[in-house]
Motif scaffolding. Structure first.
Motif: not given
Length: 249
Positions: A38-45, A115-127, A143-147
């Protein structure tokens, strides 16, 4: 006659980490067990943590919040940064990229900070949000998917797994209190993040790991999602009584 009624605190106890102690997940996040998937292949997190750093946050040296060394990490300070400057590390096809801003990423000592970190691999956006406010907003990245469920093997064949309060080597542990650590497989909005600093429904859609740090005893930190990814302290934990959210002064 006047009566003053005060509501019960949402958070009454937290874990206190220090040098030599952190939360490890090597028994469950090994890349093989079913629970780690459940914590692998995170394309958005979204990654979240509520921390209160000791005054040592103003001293030189890295302090780690959570993540995997060389892959995906939230830490305080690094080479060329202020001692209390938050930095995030995210994976790309070509290595990692670091994000930090001197003007907006400073972590105060002896103060609860979300602290909160968001990332969307498809759009290439992190906040990156600090106390619900945007500290960094970057688009156009690759970005790459996070594992987080699988240990990362770097080019030198060194292996690093997911930890809370630790990365790379001893001396980089978080020195302070921690609670409400979460991993989501969705990008949470600013409104959602700000509205759920002190608690969230463990059955919330997209919530894949939730460590409340509310045990008050022992060395096991339970994953409240039911996914089974509980962590264990490296040494005996100190538990600290609190009353959060704090009353306005």
């Amino acid at each position: 006659v006047y009566y003053v009624l005060q509501g019960a605190a949402i958070i009454n106890v937290v874990a206190t980490l220090s040098e030599g102690n952190y939360i490890a997940f090597d028994e469950v996040l090994d890349g093989e067990s079913a629970s780690c998937k459940v914590l692998d292949n995170l394309e958005a997190f979204t990654l979240e943590a509520l921390i209160r750093c000791r005054s040592t946050v103003l001293d030189a040296g890295i302090k780690t919040v959570m993540g995997i060394e060389g892959h995906c990490l939230i830490r305080i300070s690094d080479n060329g940064l202020a001692p209390n400057q938050l930095q995030v590390v995210l994976p790309t096809p070509y290595g990692t990229i670091n994000f930090s801003e001197a003007a907006t990423c400073l972590i105060p000592a002896e103060k609860w900070t979300h602290i909160a970190l968001t990332c969307d691999v498809a759009s290439g956006r992190m906040i990156l949000y600090i106390d619900g406010q945007v500290a960094i907003d970057k688009s156009g990245n690759t970005f790459k998917a996070v594992n987080l469920g699988t240990p990362y093997v770097n080019p030198s064949r060194e292996v690093y797994g997911f930890n809370i309060g630790y990365s790379y080597t001893s001396g980089r542990e978080l020195d302070g209190d921690i609670t409400e650590c979460r991993v989501w497989n969705v990008v949470r909005s600013q409104e959602e993040i700000a509205a759920n600093v002190y608690e969230v429904d463990p059955e919330s859609e997209g919530l894949v790991a939730y460590w409340k740090f509310d045990e008050a005893t022992g060395e096991t930190i339970r994953d409240h999602t039911g996914n089974g990814n509980s962590g264990k302290a490296h040494a005996a934990l100190k538990w600290t009584s609190v009353s959060l959210p704090e009353a306005a002064g």
